[in-house]
Scaffold this motif. Structure first.
Motif, mmCIF file in Angstrom:
data_model
loop_
_atom_site.group_PDB
_atom_site.id
_atom_site.type_symbol
_atom_site.label_atom_id
_atom_site.label_comp_id
_atom_site.label_asym_id
_atom_site.label_seq_id
_atom_site.Cartn_x
_atom_site.Cartn_y
_atom_site.Cartn_z
ATOM 1 N N VAL A 168 0.849 -1.188 0.000
ATOM 2 C CA VAL A 168 0.000 0.000 0.000
ATOM 3 C C VAL A 168 0.887 1.241 0.000
ATOM 4 C CG1 VAL A 168 -1.706 1.286 1.349
ATOM 5 C CG2 VAL A 168 -1.833 -1.201 1.239
ATOM 6 N N THR A 207 0.875 4.671 1.221
ATOM 7 C CA THR A 207 0.078 5.415 2.202
ATOM 8 C C THR A 207 -0.161 6.870 1.803
ATOM 9 O OG1 THR A 207 2.067 5.896 3.514
ATOM 10 C CG2 THR A 207 0.770 3.933 4.121
ATOM 11 N N GLN A 244 -3.482 5.898 -0.544
ATOM 12 C CA GLN A 244 -4.629 5.139 -0.039
ATOM 13 C C GLN A 244 -4.399 4.726 1.412
ATOM 14 O OE1 GLN A 244 -3.463 1.879 -2.940
ATOM 15 N NE2 GLN A 244 -4.538 0.653 -1.413
ATOM 16 N N ASN A 295 -6.591 -0.023 4.463
ATOM 17 C CA ASN A 295 -7.766 -0.829 4.182
ATOM 18 C C ASN A 295 -7.910 -1.992 5.170
ATOM 19 O OD1 ASN A 295 -10.137 -1.523 2.912
ATOM 20 N ND2 ASN A 295 -9.129 -2.759 1.345
ATOM 21 N N GLN A 324 -10.084 -4.087 7.679
ATOM 22 C CA GLN A 324 -11.491 -4.450 7.835
ATOM 23 C C GLN A 324 -11.862 -4.462 9.313
ATOM 24 O OE1 GLN A 324 -13.569 -4.925 5.158
ATOM 25 N NE2 GLN A 324 -11.803 -4.288 3.975
ATOM 26 N N GLU A 342 -2.572 -9.737 5.803
ATOM 27 C CA GLU A 342 -3.867 -9.956 6.461
ATOM 28 C C GLU A 342 -4.017 -11.418 6.843
ATOM 29 O OE1 GLU A 342 -8.651 -9.654 5.492
ATOM 30 O OE2 GLU A 342 -7.228 -8.651 4.177
#
Length: 187
Positions: free
Chosen positions: A145, A147, A150, A153, A155, A183
């Motif tokens: 990512v 930063t 974006q 993300n 959850q 994740e």
């Protein structure tokens, strides 16, 4: 009286000795810190209380993660600020409770989270919480990512574990805004 070449050689030897001594001292402190953190974690498991690894510490162990495929065994510290991250990965204090909610753990790419370079989707990871319970997770996604463009993300409101480190590995940059986000879902 020393000749200039001899004097320069002696000064270089002295400077190298000081440099190596400082490096050895930092390494010794890092190893001692891990012993103290491990001891604090053991006391936390027995008492359920927050136990600081040394009296003036501004962090304490809140969990432990193991990644069997890389032989990684790490204690998670409270807070993901620089002073905690110097000694281990840190739980972001704005994230949820480890093992029961969405949790985010940050770590340095060149020390404690270097193992993330080689993890794969489907790998198992174990998370131990303060109650002594081991929670099994599996890596479900890996992404990089930017930063500046974006968010990470993450959850929320789902039982997830996120491991975050700077990216790419083996680079030095002061203004690095790329993050590797790993994740994990309960298995």
């Amino acid at each position: 009286m020393f000749k200039p070449k001899v004097l320069i050689s002696l000064l270089l030897i002295a400077a190298a000795t000081v440099g190596f001594s400082n490096a050895a001292w930092i390494t010794l402190k890092a190893e001692l810190a891990q012993v103290l953190i491990k001891k604090a974690w053991s006391e936390t498991l027995q008492s359920g209380a927050e136990v600081k690894p040394w009296q003036w510490a501004d962090t304490w162990p809140v969990g432990r993660i193991m990644h069997p495929d890389s032989n990684t065994d790490l204690y998670i510290l409270e807070g993901a600020q620089g002073n905690a991250l110097a000694f281990g990965p840190g739980r972001h204090i704005n994230a949820g409770e480890l093992g029961s909610e969405t949790s985010v753990i940050g770590g340095h790419k060149d020390t404690h989270f270097a193992f993330l370079k080689k993890v794969n989707i489907g790998d198992a990871l174990q998370l131990q919480t303060r109650d002594g319970v081991w929670h099994p997770y599996r890596i479900s996604a890996k992404r990089v990512v930017d930063t500046h463009k974006q968010a990470l993300n993450v959850q929320l409101n789902q039982k997830r574990l996120y491991l975050v480190t700077c990216y790419p590995f083996h680079t030095i940059a002061q203004d690095n805004h790329l993050r590797l986000v790993v994740e994990l879902k309960p298995s």
